[in-house]
Design an enzyme around this catalytic site. Structure first.
Site, PDB file in Angstrom:
ATOM      1  N   LYS A 143      29.665  43.088  41.400  1.00 54.24           N
ATOM      2  CA  LYS A 143      30.951  42.460  41.726  1.00 54.24           C
ATOM      3  C   LYS A 143      31.906  42.765  40.584  1.00 54.24           C
ATOM      4  O   LYS A 143      31.578  42.577  39.418  1.00 54.24           O
ATOM      5  CB  LYS A 143      30.781  40.956  41.877  1.00 54.24           C
ATOM      6  CG  LYS A 143      32.048  40.238  42.252  1.00 54.24           C
ATOM      7  CD  LYS A 143      31.733  38.776  42.467  1.00 54.24           C
ATOM      8  CE  LYS A 143      32.906  38.001  42.958  1.00 54.24           C
ATOM      9  NZ  LYS A 143      32.526  36.607  43.182  1.00 54.24           N
TER      10      LYS A 143
ATOM     11  N   TYR B 122      45.416  30.363  31.394  1.00 49.85           N
ATOM     12  CA  TYR B 122      45.011  30.672  32.771  1.00 49.85           C
ATOM     13  C   TYR B 122      45.034  32.175  32.975  1.00 49.85           C
ATOM     14  O   TYR B 122      45.560  32.934  32.153  1.00 49.85           O
ATOM     15  CB  TYR B 122      45.960  30.010  33.784  1.00 49.85           C
ATOM     16  CG  TYR B 122      47.172  30.858  34.073  1.00 49.85           C
ATOM     17  CD1 TYR B 122      47.214  31.658  35.216  1.00 49.85           C
ATOM     18  CD2 TYR B 122      48.242  30.916  33.193  1.00 49.85           C
ATOM     19  CE1 TYR B 122      48.314  32.474  35.469  1.00 49.85           C
ATOM     20  CE2 TYR B 122      49.338  31.721  33.427  1.00 49.85           C
ATOM     21  CZ  TYR B 122      49.362  32.499  34.570  1.00 49.85           C
ATOM     22  OH  TYR B 122      50.429  33.318  34.811  1.00 49.85           O
TER      23      TYR B 122
ATOM     24  N   LYS C  93      44.897  35.047  36.656  1.00 47.43           N
ATOM     25  CA  LYS C  93      44.603  35.333  38.056  1.00 47.43           C
ATOM     26  C   LYS C  93      43.873  36.662  38.099  1.00 47.43           C
ATOM     27  O   LYS C  93      44.233  37.599  37.386  1.00 47.43           O
ATOM     28  CB  LYS C  93      45.878  35.412  38.898  1.00 47.43           C
ATOM     29  CG  LYS C  93      46.507  34.065  39.164  1.00 47.43           C
ATOM     30  CD  LYS C  93      47.689  34.183  40.103  1.00 47.43           C
ATOM     31  CE  LYS C  93      48.312  32.816  40.339  1.00 47.43           C
ATOM     32  NZ  LYS C  93      49.535  32.925  41.162  1.00 47.43           N
ATOM     33  N   GLU C  94      42.828  36.699  38.922  1.00 49.03           N
ATOM     34  CA  GLU C  94      42.073  37.935  39.072  1.00 49.03           C
ATOM     35  C   GLU C  94      41.885  38.241  40.542  1.00 49.03           C
ATOM     36  O   GLU C  94      41.919  37.342  41.379  1.00 49.03           O
ATOM     37  CB  GLU C  94      40.712  37.843  38.380  1.00 49.03           C
ATOM     38  CG  GLU C  94      39.769  36.831  38.980  1.00 49.03           C
ATOM     39  CD  GLU C  94      38.414  36.791  38.284  1.00 49.03           C
ATOM     40  OE1 GLU C  94      37.414  36.588  38.995  1.00 49.03           O
ATOM     41  OE2 GLU C  94      38.357  36.961  37.057  1.00 49.03           O
TER      42      GLU C  94
END
Length: 162
Positions: free
Chosen positions: A83, A68, A70-71
């Site tokens: 983006k 996994y 997280k960003e």
């Protein structure tokens, strides 16, 4: 040590249509609906799709040895159709990268086609130089391909001439 990788994906769909999918949370919704086996699942931890939004991406088994990450969205430019996000937990940070940034830019080629430019910028301690070879745009390329096929089918079916 700093590095940069980039990949261009040509898509026979107008840039405005592609950007509508890539600019906010639509891309994550599409992944969750249709492409979990390729990309994994995307969960919004915080935010509405603009700068400051945090996502948790859980990868399918065997995806680059990652489970996994997280960003956080650090840039969303509608005018330039850019983006950017940066990993803040898990993912390539677990390999030792100090900074790992993703960037999507949708470039208008002509009125009917566009290019999705995917790039990665990273920083890693010089002592971990051998790990830098693990930096990749492969998952972004796979994402662009499956989303691109979906957008092309959708575009073609909505623009059929009688």
């Amino acid at each position: 040590m700093k590095g940069h990788l980039s990949h261009d994906y040509l898509l026979e769909v107008p840039a405005a249509v592609v950007w509508d999918t890539y600019r906010g949370l639509e891309l994550g919704k599409l992944v969750n609906q249709m492409f979990q086996d390729v990309v994994g699942t995307i969960e919004v931890v915080h935010g509405d799709g603009g700068v400051g939004t945090i996502l948790k991406i859980t990868f399918p088994p065997g995806a680059l040895g990652l489970s996994y990450m997280k960003e956080i969205f650090t840039k969303a430019d509608d005018e330039q159709r850019v983006k950017e996000s940066e990993i803040i937990e898990g993912g390539f940070k677990d390999f030792g990268f100090e900074v790992y940034r993703y960037r999507f830019q949708v470039i208008e080629k002509n009125g009917e086609s566009s290019i999705i430019r995917s790039s990665v910028e990273y920083e890693i301690d010089d002592k971990l130089q051998e790990i830098a070879s693990q930096a990749t745009t492969k998952q972004m390329e796979a994402l662009n391909e499956v989303v691109g096929k979906h957008l092309k089918q959708k575009w073609d079916s909505s623009n059929k001439k009688p």
